[in-house]
Structure formats: C-alpha cells, structure tokens
Motif scaffolding. Structure first.
Motif, PDB file in Angstrom:
ATOM      1  N   LEU A  20      30.843   1.256 -23.514  1.00 40.72           N
ATOM      2  CA  LEU A  20      31.010   2.695 -23.030  1.00 40.72           C
ATOM      3  C   LEU A  20      29.979   3.296 -23.936  1.00 40.72           C
ATOM      4  CD1 LEU A  20      34.705   3.347 -22.492  1.00 40.72           C
ATOM      5  CD2 LEU A  20      33.091   2.864 -20.716  1.00 40.72           C
ATOM      6  N   GLY A  21      29.417   4.322 -23.531  1.00 40.70           N
ATOM      7  CA  GLY A  21      28.219   5.014 -24.529  1.00 40.70           C
ATOM      8  C   GLY A  21      27.037   4.403 -24.605  1.00 40.70           C
ATOM      9  N   GLU A  22      26.809   3.256 -23.682  1.00 43.43           N
ATOM     10  CA  GLU A  22      25.754   2.328 -24.028  1.00 43.43           C
ATOM     11  C   GLU A  22      24.682   2.771 -22.794  1.00 43.43           C
ATOM     12  OE1 GLU A  22      25.076   0.239 -26.287  1.00 43.43           O
ATOM     13  OE2 GLU A  22      26.800  -0.337 -27.324  1.00 43.43           O
ATOM     14  N   GLN A  23      23.603   3.181 -23.182  1.00 39.30           N
ATOM     15  CA  GLN A  23      22.566   3.410 -22.103  1.00 39.30           C
ATOM     16  C   GLN A  23      21.771   2.345 -21.793  1.00 39.30           C
ATOM     17  OE1 GLN A  23      20.349   7.056 -22.917  1.00 39.30           O
ATOM     18  NE2 GLN A  23      18.774   6.601 -21.433  1.00 39.30           N
ATOM     19  N   VAL A  24      21.556   1.880 -20.914  1.00 39.26           N
ATOM     20  CA  VAL A  24      20.522   0.501 -20.513  1.00 39.26           C
ATOM     21  C   VAL A  24      19.134   1.134 -20.468  1.00 39.26           C
ATOM     22  CG1 VAL A  24      20.050  -1.134 -18.705  1.00 39.26           C
ATOM     23  CG2 VAL A  24      22.360  -0.527 -18.899  1.00 39.26           C
ATOM     24  N   THR A  25      18.370   0.328 -21.419  1.00 40.00           N
ATOM     25  CA  THR A  25      16.969   0.627 -21.467  1.00 40.00           C
ATOM     26  C   THR A  25      16.043  -0.531 -20.620  1.00 40.00           C
ATOM     27  OG1 THR A  25      17.147  -0.451 -23.584  1.00 40.00           O
ATOM     28  CG2 THR A  25      17.062   1.884 -23.474  1.00 40.00           C
ATOM     29  N   LEU A  26      16.896  -1.411 -20.420  1.00 42.25           N
ATOM     30  CA  LEU A  26      15.850  -2.758 -20.032  1.00 42.25           C
ATOM     31  C   LEU A  26      16.773  -3.632 -19.276  1.00 42.25           C
ATOM     32  CD1 LEU A  26      12.684  -3.862 -20.050  1.00 42.25           C
ATOM     33  CD2 LEU A  26      13.859  -5.354 -21.703  1.00 42.25           C
ATOM     34  N   ALA A  27      16.261  -4.028 -17.961  1.00 43.59           N
ATOM     35  CA  ALA A  27      16.910  -5.414 -17.379  1.00 43.59           C
ATOM     36  C   ALA A  27      15.948  -6.370 -17.281  1.00 43.59           C
ATOM     37  CB  ALA A  27      17.357  -4.789 -16.231  1.00 43.59           C
ATOM     38  N   SER A  28      16.110  -7.674 -17.439  1.00 45.12           N
ATOM     39  CA  SER A  28      15.446  -8.848 -17.558  1.00 45.12           C
ATOM     40  C   SER A  28      15.933  -9.917 -16.641  1.00 45.12           C
ATOM     41  CB  SER A  28      14.910  -9.095 -18.712  1.00 45.12           C
ATOM     42  OG  SER A  28      16.114  -9.876 -19.347  1.00 45.12           O
ATOM     43  N   ASP A  29      15.472 -11.011 -16.283  1.00 47.01           N
ATOM     44  CA  ASP A  29      16.131 -11.960 -15.732  1.00 47.01           C
ATOM     45  C   ASP A  29      17.151 -12.891 -16.649  1.00 47.01           C
ATOM     46  OD1 ASP A  29      14.250 -13.218 -17.732  1.00 47.01           O
ATOM     47  OD2 ASP A  29      13.556 -14.555 -16.008  1.00 47.01           O
TER      48      ASP A  29
END
Ligand code: FAD
Length: 434
Positions: A246-255
């Motif tokens: 919780l309280g974690e903002q996603v900045t990047l998604a990768s494979d």
C-alpha cells in the motif's frame, strides 16, 4: 412510413438492458426502429470478468449472443466499433472489422440515427506509466480476461512440467490497483490456484510457490469506500495470504515485474493492471461534444449530452450529475442498470412528445466478494457498517447478477438457467482447464 431510428452504441451492463427494454416497448410493435451496435458478438456482464480471468467461470456458459438476443427481443444488431460521429448528418462511423489474420471482414461504414445513445463503457487508466501497455494485462474486455486465463494456465503447466527449481517470480502475479476489481481478482486467484492442485498440478505448492501481490498507490485498499470496509477487507486479504503493497506508486512495468517509486521491485511473470477508470480516448473532442478530463461525455440529469439534443450517454462513459454531490454518478454496474431503465422511459416519453424525467441515482451499497470457497466460506462487505458473511452474503452478491439477467431474459429463463447451473456444479470441473 419511416420509423424513428434509435441507435445504441455499446451493449454492456447499460446498453444491452436499454436495447432489450426499447425492443419490447417500441421495436416489437414497430413504434420505432432500435439498433444496437457493439464491437463484440457476445455480451458478458463485466463484473464477472475477474472470474473469467482466473478460470473459475467458463464464460461461454454465461455469454449472451447479440444476434439471437436481438431477434427475440425486437431490435437489430450490428457488429462494429464506433470511431467517429458526424452530428450534422446524424451518422455514426464504424471502423473496419478484421479477423485474426488481418483480413478485412466488414469494411468501414456509417449508420444513421434519429436518436443516438452512447454506452461504450470505460477502460482502465494507466496514467501513461511506462511499460504498462506492453507488459501488463487488462480486464476491460472479454478477450482480455480470456487471455489472462490462458496465460495463467500456461504458467501452471510450465511450472508443473519443469525440470529444476522454479525461477524467480515464475508463479508470482502482480495486480496493480486495489479497488473492487483488484481486490476481488486477488481473492479469486487464491481459490483458482488451490483448485489447480486438485486437478493434478501436484508439483505446485500454492502456499509456497504462488505469490499474489496487490499494489496500490493509496494508503489503503478500496480507498473510495469507507475506512472500516478497507480494514475488514485488508484483514481478509492477509488471511488469504495476499501480499499487500500500500502507498506504492507504480513507475514502470517490464517483462520481469513491477517497479514502484519507493524503489521496490516485485518480480512477476503475470502482471495485471486494474487501476483507474476512464472513458475510451475516441470520445475526446468527438465532433465538438463536451467531455471531462476522464474523456466522459458530459450529460445533464436526463442523460442528454450538453451540446446536442439528439444524443444521450449512460454508464461509465458518461458524467451524469448527482444532486447533492460534487461527484457524478459512479462508474458501477448498478448505476448503468438504473440509467438504462430511466432512459428507456425517457425515450418513450420523448417519442410521445412529453419531456424526459431527470435521473436520480440510488446507491444500494457496494458489494465486495472475497471468496475462499476452498473452505466453504464467502465474505461480502456491504457499504455502510454491515458485513454479511456465509450463505446470505453469497445470495446478496448473486442477486446483483440475477437482476441483470432478469432484465435481459425474464423470470422463467432465469429460474431454469439457475437450475441448470446447479446441476453443472455437480458434473463439471470447478475450474476452466482448457
Ligand atoms: C473486472 C471488473 C469487475 C467489476 N466489478 C463490479 C462490481 O462488483 N460491482 C459494480 O457495480 N461494478 C463493477 N464493475 C464495473 C461495471 O462492470 C461497470 O461499471 C459497468 O459494466 C458499466 O456499464 P456500461 O454499460 O457503461 O459499460 P460496459 O458494461 O463496459 O459495456 C460497454 C460495451 O460497449 C462496447 N464497446 C466499447 N467500445 C465500443 C466502441 N467503440 N464501439 C462499439 N462498442 C463498443 C463493449 O464491447 C461493451 O459491450 C467491474 C468492472 C470490471 C472490469
């Protein structure tokens, strides 16, 4: 005599109910011509998509086939994806439909209307986060949910037949967004992985090998709902073994997984984006119609768009004012359903030269289903301070869907279909394994 032509674009929780109602009241008696346009050939009630995604529901048993439903209920159906509008000519334009090999099956075309209703629903909002479009799965449509189910099954097959130890993150699932969709998906995954083992995937230990991560930028799950509900839901999710971030903002998604602003990296073979809701991008600036920052068409309380008296919008793609509240009517299945009923009445009144009635949304509460059917328990949290559990909770939750089915098919069909489903529960696998 040329009949007044009402065109409804989008046959979802709102649009299909509206087409069915108008078909009965106007189409069958030839008081108006009703046409429904949808990008797909079949309808599934969207709140079931998380069950389709994990395989606890075989969607083909709950699909409504538009072409046959239209024949029985007094309206016409056309497959097509709306991509534009000419308000001057009163025409909707549809993009060409291509098959899986890219061959054009239906060319681009236009459909003219006297009254247009736009009910194309909403899509997840990735907020422009890098890598999300390329490396995350979504649950906005039936094909997307089926793709999640296919990948999950393949992951388990690969893990079952592996030679050595599991690779890092091999059976990890990261779900971004702890709203109702993310929360229900996490608990449904918990059931699905346990059922897998019962069907012969004995080299997978769900307690040790499968890790479900739920990532949320807000400090609590279900942040749009009251705090006591978040607390009850968090407790239940932790009991199921879901890892909450919780309280974690996603900045990047990768494979390989998901990275957050605080520097956390969650390795995950399957990444599902279930955060945010916005209306589809094509609605923005569509022939001068007014939209808000979420691309929703701005409508008045009769669901008429602000700049055209011949166009209406309902459901997730519309920002409909709610008296006494700064926020518009929320993007929910029950809102789309209520709007469909109200708009059907209004459109019939308009045909008879009477003014449309303003729509007032009634909030019957939010239901969150956290099911742990492996131990025969289902917990449903009802908005307010009431928490219902057990059989009663299951019945309340199921009644939402039954209401939708009743609007489409009537009581005899629903009674027979429910009986058939009960029989199927005893004779068919509890998990889709193909
Ligand atoms: C996984 C999931 C779980 C949910 N759970 C709940 C819940 O428990 N309770 C609740 O109240 N709400 C829930 N919701 C939200 C709810 O499903 C929506 O609020 C509701 O379906 C909105 O209805 P609608 O008629 O506006 O659009 P939809 O039901 O989304 O239907 C839109 C239709 O338009 C069609 N379409 C889209 N674009 C085009 C185009 N360009 N041209 C032609 N056709 C088009 C689509 O194929 C679809 O048939 C959930 C949503 C999801 C995704």
């Amino acid at each position: 005599m040329k009949l007044h032509h009402i065109v409804i674009v989008g046959g979802g929780a709102g649009g299909l109910v509206l087409a069915t109602k108008l078909g009965h009241k106007l189409g069958k008696s030839r008081k108006a011509r009703i046409t429904l346009i949808d990008a797909e050939l079949t309808h599934i009630w969207k709140p079931l998509l998380h069950e389709v995604a994990v395989g606890t529901l075989d969607s083909h048993k709950d699909d409504v086939v538009y072409l046959s439903h239209a024949i029985y209920h007094g309206f016409e159906f056309q497959r097509g994806r709306m991509d534009g509008l000419d308000r001057g000519r009163r025409e909707v334009s549809l993009s060409p439909f291509r098959d899986e090999q890219g061959r054009e099956i239906i060319p681009s075309r236009t459909v003219s209307y006297d009254t247009l209703v736009i009910a194309v629903g909403g899509v997840c909002n990735d907020f422009g986060t890098p890598g999300v479009r390329e490396h995350c799965l979504f649950l906005d449509t039936h094909p997307e949910a089926s793709e999640v189910q296919r990948l999950l099954l393949n992951c388990c097959l690969r893990a079952q037949t592996r030679e050595g130890a599991l690779e890092e993150g091999q059976l990890n699932v990261a779900i971004v967004g702890a709203g109702a969709t993310g929360v229900e998906l996490a608990s449904e995954l918990h059931i699905a992985t346990r059922r897998m083992v019962a069907y012969g995937f004995d080299r997978i230990n769900p307690e040790m090998d499968v890790k479900i991560h739920l990532v949320e930028a807000a400090p609590r799950v279900l942040s749009m709902l009251p705090e006591n509900l978040s607390e009850a839901t968090e407790k239940e999710l932790r009991r199921l073994g879901v890892n909450l971030h919780l309280g974690e903002q996603v900045t990047l998604a990768s494979d390989k997984g998901i990275a957050t602003k605080s520097g956390l990296f969650i390795p995950a073979e399957i990444r599902i984006w279930a955060a945010g809701v916005k209306a589809p991008d094509f609605l923005r600036d569509m022939d001068g119609l007014e939209t808000n920052r979420l691309n929703q068409l701005v409508v008045d309380q009769t669901m008429q768009v602000t700049r055209d008296e011949h166009i209406f919008a309902l459901g997730d793609c519309a920002a409909c004012p709610r008296p006494g509240s700064e926020r518009p009517v929320p993007p929910r299945a029950q809102a789309a359903y209520q709007q469909a009923y109200a708009l059907a009445d209004s459109l019939i009144r308009r045909l008879n030269g009477k003014p449309a009635k303003p729509f007032v949304y009634k909030d019957y509460g939010s239901l969150i289903s956290l099911s742990d059917r492996s131990v025969g328990n289902i917990a449903v949290v009802v908005l307010g301070s009431i928490t219902v559990r057990g059989m009663l909770a299951k019945l309340v939750y199921m009644s939402l869907y039954k209401k939708h089915q009743l609007a489409l098919h009537g009581p005899i069909w629903v009674a027979l279909a429910s009986l058939i489903n009960l029989i199927r529960l005893r004779t068919e696998p509890r998990l889709k394994l193909h």
